[in-house]
Motif scaffolding. Sequence first.
Motif, short mmCIF file in Angstrom:
data_model
loop_
_atom_site.label_atom_id
_atom_site.label_comp_id
_atom_site.label_asym_id
_atom_site.label_seq_id
_atom_site.Cartn_x
_atom_site.Cartn_y
_atom_site.Cartn_z
N SER A 181 -9.96 109.88 23.48
CA SER A 181 -9.21 111.03 23.97
C SER A 181 -10.06 111.91 24.88
N SER A 182 -11.33 111.58 25.05
CA SER A 182 -12.21 112.39 25.88
C SER A 182 -11.94 112.12 27.36
N SER A 183 -12.78 112.68 28.21
CA SER A 183 -12.56 112.57 29.65
C SER A 183 -12.61 111.11 30.11
N ASP A 184 -13.38 110.30 29.45
CA ASP A 184 -13.44 108.88 29.78
C ASP A 184 -12.72 108.08 28.69
N PRO A 185 -11.44 107.78 28.89
CA PRO A 185 -10.69 107.11 27.82
C PRO A 185 -11.27 105.73 27.47
N VAL A 186 -11.81 105.07 28.46
CA VAL A 186 -12.54 103.83 28.22
C VAL A 186 -13.98 104.12 28.63
N LEU A 187 -14.93 103.66 27.81
CA LEU A 187 -16.32 103.99 28.09
C LEU A 187 -16.70 103.60 29.51
N TYR A 188 -17.33 104.54 30.21
CA TYR A 188 -17.85 104.33 31.57
C TYR A 188 -16.76 104.04 32.60
N LEU A 189 -15.54 104.53 32.31
CA LEU A 189 -14.43 104.27 33.24
C LEU A 189 -14.59 105.06 34.53
N SER A 190 -15.06 106.30 34.42
CA SER A 190 -15.14 107.16 35.60
C SER A 190 -16.33 106.80 36.47
N ASN A 191 -16.11 106.93 37.78
CA ASN A 191 -17.24 106.78 38.68
C ASN A 191 -18.23 107.90 38.44
#
Lengths: 483, 202
Positions: free
Chosen positions: A228-238
């Motif tokens: 539920s955090s900012s990255d729903p899947v680990l390391y998803l965000s650039n």
Amino acid sequence: MTNEILLTRRALFGQSARGIGAIALASLMQPESVRAAALRSGKGGALGGPHFAPRAKRVIYLFQSGGPSQMELFDYKPSLEKVHGSELPDSIRQGQRVTAMTAEQSSFPCVSSIFRFAQHGACGRWISELLPHTAGIVDKICVIKTVNTEAINHDPAITYINTGSQQPGKASLGSWLSYGIGSESQNLPAYVVLISQGTGRPGGQPLFSRLWSNGFLPSRHQGVKFRSSSDPVLYLSNPPGLDGATRRATLDALSELNQLKAQTFADPEIETRIAQYEMAYRMQTSVPQLMDLRDEPEYIFDRYGPNSRQPGTYAANCLLARRLAESGVRFIQLFHRGWDQHGDLPKALSGQCSDVDQPSAALVRDLEERGMLDDTLIVWGGEFGRTVYCQGELTADNYGRDHHGRCFSIWLAGGGIRGGIDYGQTDDYCYNIVENPVHIHDLNATILHCLGIDHRRLTYRFQGLDERLTGVEEARVIERLVN
Amino acid sequence: MIRDSALAVSGLLTERLGGPSVKPYQPAGLWKEMRNDAYEQDQGADLYRRSLYVYRKRSVPPPGLNAFDAPDRETSCVRRQRTNTPLKALVTLNDPTYVEAARALAQRLLTESVSAAASSKVRIARAFRLTLARDPKPPEIDALLRLLHRQQALYAQNNDAAVKLLSIGESPRNERLDIAEHAAWTVVANVLLNMDEFLSKE
């Protein structure tokens, strides 16, 4: 010097790849290239399709971690009122092994539930006052009162029901499905896990990543935890400072470099790598879209309850489960912690029930309205039940219950399951099974059956054994539960 | 192996032998949601030790290693898995460990053993030597030069983005380097550390 050697070896490989080496390599890699093609198409279960016509295409497993008390929720026992406070008879306990937490107790007084029950629906099932919303869907669910397991402690029990073995290392139910019948989504994993914390017992039993592990199966079948955090899947965000357009540019360059290599070496595994990077890129868009609930109308939040607006709650996860189901995810598993009421049961259990009651019922209704209940199997239950006898001090308004594996209640809905029926009978003490036991292997065999899979024929050769989810002892499909 | 290689080619690797386990970067809250205890990340040289020394909690394995099928220490492992998933791509593209390694590698290319005036082609050749132990082919150089020029233009316009990218990871950056130039090369190094040839043992 090492570099020189490497270079020579690679140069040699590069040259032979153009000759006979290329043919040998290509044929060696054949299964991988089939796999690469399957990955691109997003399908590709090892079974090549179900064994028979499936009733369910997907599963939403609402796992209640810790061991919900069957006597307080589904298995109504007015007979306990008469024996409330009296010792559990040896004729009932039958020398049953109890956990170290109550083994030293000098007394095992029976406890009648403090909560009231009433009959609901056309089926007239008795449901606890703790579950008013579930009471509203009783005609759609099937309650099994006689699920049983040999395990009496959390770690082996929760591993057992999820992977078919008390020993770690086996593949989980969701991984088996991903392996057997593949994925229906090109943008999302086949098996997604969502975790929430119970208010009934904060800091309750831990969870383990082995519960959604692929075990001996290839690791692409493991459950992927969406957070539920900012990255729903680990390391998803650039990374900060590297925007989406730049990521696209880097992947284009990367793809070009990898393609050059693939052309030289004719290695289909490089094609797979390129495909997976593209899937990662698609997930960077599809996952945040899926997790962003802002496009849900007001009445949906009202239905799932106030917590559904708060990311990371069970209610929000139920809503996400529906969205994942709509997106073609094969197996969606929620884990709600905190169902371990050794003490302070009346208060703690009320908290747990208010966490899950409304959202669970809302999910069933929501899927039904969308025409998805028919092909979505919903499972609601934990790793074991609780004892009829009191753990700790029994007072007028407080008590606790220890772990109990001999009988516990779960419910199923949708996906070919007959609604409005009960299955199995427990004795007057809710301690032993009187009629129609359902071992957890039988439950798993039945779940696979709903998906069109013969549990005896979903196997994987590992260390010389044909492993299967339902283990070695004969497991039965409970045909009566299925339409 | 992949993490170790990235640390090694970037020059970040701490080569000390033995000693207690270390806790490198890990997304916040991973332990908490599963079992209520807090992960206290190490600082300094301990962030860059070989993965052999990384602390293992069996119920919540280190995510970057877990994505690459590190054995879970639950049962003995008789055969290592050979798989390829999008989650691996996300780790080597976005995990601060690898982004920092790309930044350090870029710094190496801009400062080490090539003259300040060396052409971009020479630097790319050096990068290939470091990461792949071979020389690049002309189309490979072209692909990376195109990316480099795009990023140089972008970061020259947007120094803030460059600073953000260069701020990932706890190792200090060489502040004498031009920010836009360093960031652009970091992006190029990020690509190199994600090449199939770098990730696969052939």
